[in-house]
Design a protein around this motif. Structure first.
Motif, PDB file in Angstrom:
ATOM      1  N   ASP A 492      52.293  31.481  43.128  1.00 19.11           N
ATOM      2  CA  ASP A 492      52.108  32.604  42.196  1.00 19.11           C
ATOM      3  C   ASP A 492      51.102  33.604  42.748  1.00 19.11           C
ATOM      4  N   VAL A 496      51.756  37.703  43.856  1.00 18.46           N
ATOM      5  CA  VAL A 496      51.129  38.885  43.253  1.00 18.46           C
ATOM      6  C   VAL A 496      50.216  39.599  44.230  1.00 18.46           C
ATOM      7  N   ARG A 499      52.041  41.721  46.694  1.00 16.04           N
ATOM      8  CA  ARG A 499      52.554  42.945  46.063  1.00 16.04           C
ATOM      9  C   ARG A 499      51.417  43.941  45.847  1.00 16.04           C
ATOM     10  N   TRP A 500      50.278  43.450  45.389  1.00 15.73           N
ATOM     11  CA  TRP A 500      49.157  44.350  45.107  1.00 15.73           C
ATOM     12  C   TRP A 500      48.648  45.050  46.363  1.00 15.73           C
ATOM     13  N   ALA A 570      50.749  50.244  35.292  1.00 15.15           N
ATOM     14  CA  ALA A 570      51.531  49.048  35.602  1.00 15.15           C
ATOM     15  C   ALA A 570      50.691  48.037  36.371  1.00 15.15           C
ATOM     16  N   LEU A 571      49.912  48.518  37.333  1.00 17.65           N
ATOM     17  CA  LEU A 571      49.061  47.615  38.115  1.00 17.65           C
ATOM     18  C   LEU A 571      47.986  46.999  37.227  1.00 17.65           C
ATOM     19  N   GLU A 573      48.096  46.458  34.067  1.00 19.07           N
ATOM     20  CA  GLU A 573      48.706  45.469  33.180  1.00 19.07           C
ATOM     21  C   GLU A 573      49.008  44.173  33.929  1.00 19.07           C
ATOM     22  N   GLU A 574      49.450  44.295  35.169  1.00 17.18           N
ATOM     23  CA  GLU A 574      49.802  43.096  35.926  1.00 17.18           C
ATOM     24  C   GLU A 574      48.552  42.292  36.295  1.00 17.18           C
ATOM     25  N   GLY A 577      47.382  40.628  33.198  1.00 19.61           N
ATOM     26  CA  GLY A 577      48.282  39.543  32.832  1.00 19.61           C
ATOM     27  C   GLY A 577      48.094  38.318  33.699  1.00 19.61           C
ATOM     28  N   PHE A 578      47.914  38.538  35.003  1.00 17.57           N
ATOM     29  CA  PHE A 578      47.702  37.380  35.868  1.00 17.57           C
ATOM     30  C   PHE A 578      46.380  36.701  35.538  1.00 17.57           C
TER      31      PHE A 578
END
Length: 756
Positions: A492, A496, A499-500, A570-571, A573-574, A577-578
């Motif tokens: 996981d 992420v 991607r970041w 969006a970033l 929020e991600e 969320g993580f």
């Protein structure tokens, strides 16, 4: 009697002795036996930490002076608490000469000063060099003579008697000191410093007169019964630590003395007359046992993918230590080299030996094997230096040789600057393990390793301090506990973070990985706090920018990277969320490591504020104000019978902290042994348990893996058939076999007490 538990308070101008005194009743209710304070003696003007003492004869007026100390003493005695004070024998603050009477006198009178022997000054090099001038060949033209002093802007210096006539430049040239370009501070000084800080000059406490003068006030407090414990800062800088501790113990024979000695994994503390260390060794063990050791290869692969390189921890440390030895600490290296003028290559060989030294320092003859290891490794890395290395090690083995004495002081500084303050910010594969006193190459700690270390501590240093957070840790205990969850979710995290770094790139990918871990570990964290941390981390790493030569373009890119976390919806929020997805298992780890640390062998310390969740990063972030009113309120609710949920309030951690501390204070007889306990069943390895002699600790390890395997199911813990009370909930358990699912039904930890 040693403390049963301590609570560290950063006494400082914005939280003075008066405020500290007002905490006494709260700390007594919390369950500690002793308050443990930051240094209290007079520090340099504006000091926020107190480790730059300028006057050893009085309490710092900025925190309340002697009146404040007496007020604190009265409050502690009324609450039934003792006091442990932090002292700084290695160095003194000299950045504001007028504030330090002894240093002022040295600058005024030179080697003839009555205080000349206080400081570790190489008088053979001439005048004392003071690196304060601007990097400008005409900087001395800014000197002025005012009120019988030499002035350089807001800096004041004394003028020796009979030398005040003429121009400011002429007056300056007659003094026992020389003001020089600030850039010469690391290369040309003639006094020993604390690490590379020119404003902290080394003291010669090996001289009995200097020891007496610098310890008289502290020992007066001990003699009058106001102080029961002493924490000794940075003993590795002292010329003769063994002699120093013999003298301190003789002056305070009943004091509980702990030393800020950072032990590398497997290293033993010398047999000094002290109670033990300040607990970094225990911290490494406790935090490590909550890390999944089976996923190390995933993080190696991720690190290689992000950085494009494969670097061993050992090679990185060698590079950073060698750089520290030859650059930041060049003045100390040069002083040693002058002791062997017949060996042209001495500076290179001494720096190589220091870079290869496997621990902070030796205390000859204790630790001579580390010199042998350093010689072997240095010869492997630099075979052309073997003849010189052999010449030098012959002298470095002699505990009476001046070269050996100074080399021992040197290696500790090289380790601190090269590893703690540089390599920890470059080696970023899994930063939960990048902590003072730990080897990050040791990915985690098995339960058996933990039990072995705890048993050894119980046998050898049962009164040593243990801790999870300090004012010097790189991140707080709860950030580490949350980051430990990543070891259970390597896939996981890989998904992420890869991607970041594409969405929000940074030219330094290793630093980017550090910042992303800091963000999710401390979330929710304000933009300003993350900005400050990222900038400090980048300059400490010194890979893309530095403190002395900031790279404006890189630092702009770094600010933009951090800003994007907050400005890209969006970033943002991600990331949030993580962080939320690892928060609950992080809380489980936090409660587990807290209960383990509070009940394991040793004297537990609680760093200010960490009785609730504390998501702090490196200083100054970990020295922010603490909301004690909230803690009082929550503790009162707990005492009214409230069993809190595990949520954002952190009250569950306060419950664990207060109940464990109170039990240790009220029933110390329950903590006189150490015996590992092992749960039985398919997932028994997820329980970490031990019996201290009537008090049994049970903590959940690797909660994500436990959940994936269906929970505790048939896991049991076999005891001796008595009746046991679980202290946190008050639940009574009977019989010889306890079901772990029932025991840990409400919290992921349990503290059991055998009922007679």
């Amino acid at each position: 009697m040693p403390p049963t538990g301590t609570y560290r308070v950063q006494v400082r101008p914005d939280f003075p002795l008066k405020n500290t005194a007002e905490l006494a009743d709260y700390l007594a209710d919390l369950g500690v036996s002793h308050l443990y304070t930051a240094p209290l003696l007079t520090a340099a003007p504006g000091s926020e930490h107190g480790y730059d003492v300028v006057d050893h004869g009085r309490v710092n007026p900025a925190i309340g002076g002697e009146e404040g100390r007496l007020q604190l003493r009265k409050a502690l005695e009324a609450a039934g608490l003792g006091l442990v004070v932090d002292i700084v024998p290695n160095h003194a603050g000299v950045g504001v000469p007028a504030a330090n009477p002894s240093w002022w006198d040295v600058l005024k009178n030179g080697e003839a000063s009555q205080y000349a022997k206080w400081y570790d000054i190489d008088w053979s090099r001439g005048r004392v060099l003071i690196p304060v001038l601007a990097d400008d060949p005409d900087a001395l033209n800014e000197l002025k003579v005012e009120d019988g002093e030499l002035r350089y802007f807001d800096k004041r210096y004394p003028i020796a008697d009979g030398t005040g006539e003429g121009s400011p430049r002429e007056v300056h040239d007659r003094q026992h000191y020389e003001l020089v370009n600030w850039t010469r501070g690391d290369t040309e000084l003639n006094y020993r410093r604390f690490f590379a800080i020119v404003d902290l000059a080394g003291l010669r406490v090996e001289d009995p007169e200097v020891f007496d003068a610098t310890h008289r006030e502290i020992l007066r407090w001990y003699d009058e019964g106001a102080v029961q414990g002493i924490r000794v800062d940075h003993p590795d800088g002292v010329r003769d630590p063994a002699g120093y501790f013999d003298r301190l113990h003789a002056a305070a024979p009943q004091a509980w003395i702990v030393v800020e000695k950072i032990l590398e994994p497997g290293e033993e503390l010398p047999g000094w007359p002290v109670a033990g260390t300040t607990g970094y060794d225990a911290m490494a063990e406790v935090c490590g046992v909550f890390v999944d050791t089976t996923t190390e290869a995933f993080f190696d692969t991720l690190d290689h993918h992000l950085t494009g390189t494969t670097t061993s921890w050992q090679d990185l440390v060698h590079r950073t230590k060698l750089s520290a030895a030859t650059n930041l600490l060049a003045t100390e290296l040069d002083r040693m080299a002058r002791l062997v003028p017949e060996i042209e290559a001495a500076p290179r060989a001494l720096a190589e030996l220091a870079a290869c030294f496997p621990v902070y320092r030796s205390y000859l003859p204790f630790g001579s094997r580390y010199l042998a290891k350093a010689r072997s490794e240095a010869g492997r890395r630099r075979p052309e230096l073997i003849p010189v290395l052999d010449q030098l090690t012959g002298r470095l083995r002699n505990p009476d040789d001046e070269l050996a004495i100074r080399f021992q002081q040197f290696t500790g500084a090289v380790m601190a600057k090269g590893v703690e303050d540089t390599a920890f910010y470059r080696w970023t594969r899994f930063t939960a393990r990048n902590e003072v006193g730990n080897d990050p190459a040791h990915f985690g700690v098995s339960a058996d390793e933990f039990h072995e270390c705890s048993g050894q501590r119980h046998r050898s240093w049962p009164e040593s301090m243990t801790g999870l957070s300090t004012h010097d840790t790189k991140r707080s205990e709860d950030v580490r506990a949350r980051l430990a969850v990543l070891a259970e979710l390597p896939g996981d995290w890989t998904e992420v973070v890869r991607r970041w770094v594409r969405i929000d790139p940074l030219p330094d990918p290793a630093l980017a990985h550090l910042v992303w871990q800091a963000a999710v570990g401390a979330w929710p964290i304000s933009r300003d706090r993350l900005h400050a941390y990222a900038l400090k981390a980048a300059r400490e790493a010194a890979a893309s920018t530095t403190w002395t030569k900031p790279d404006e373009s890189f630092e702009t890119a770094l600010r933009e990277m951090v800003d994007r976390i907050y400005d890209d919806p969006a970033l943002h929020e991600e990331v949030a969320g993580f962080a939320a997805s690892i928060t609950a298992p992080g809380w489980s780890n936090s409660l587990g490591q807290k209960l383990v640390q509070l009940t394991m062998p040793g004297v537990p310390d609680v760093y200010q504020g960490t009785e609730l969740w504390d998501l702090s990063l490196v200083d100054p972030d970990n020295r922010r104000p603490v909301d004690f009113a909230l803690r009082r309120e929550l503790l009162a609710r707990l005492d009214d019978g409230w069993l809190p949920p595990i949520d954002d309030t952190g009250a569950a951690k306060l419950l664990v902290t207060s109940r464990a501390l109170r039990l240790r204070r009220q029933r110390p007889e329950l903590f006189t042994g150490y015996r590992p306990l092992y749960a039985e069943g398919r997932v028994g390895e997820h329980a970490l348990a031990f019996d201290r002699g009537g008090a049994i600790t049970v903590a959940t390890r690797l909660p994500v893996g436990l959940s994936r395997r269906g929970g505790w199911q048939d896991t049991t813990l076999t005891l001796d058939g008595q009746t046991w009370t679980e202290v946190l909930t008050g639940t009574v358990h009977g019989g010889s076999t306890l079901t772990v699912a029932d025991l840990l039904d409400r919290y992921p930890v349990a503290l059991l007490v055998k009922e007679s």
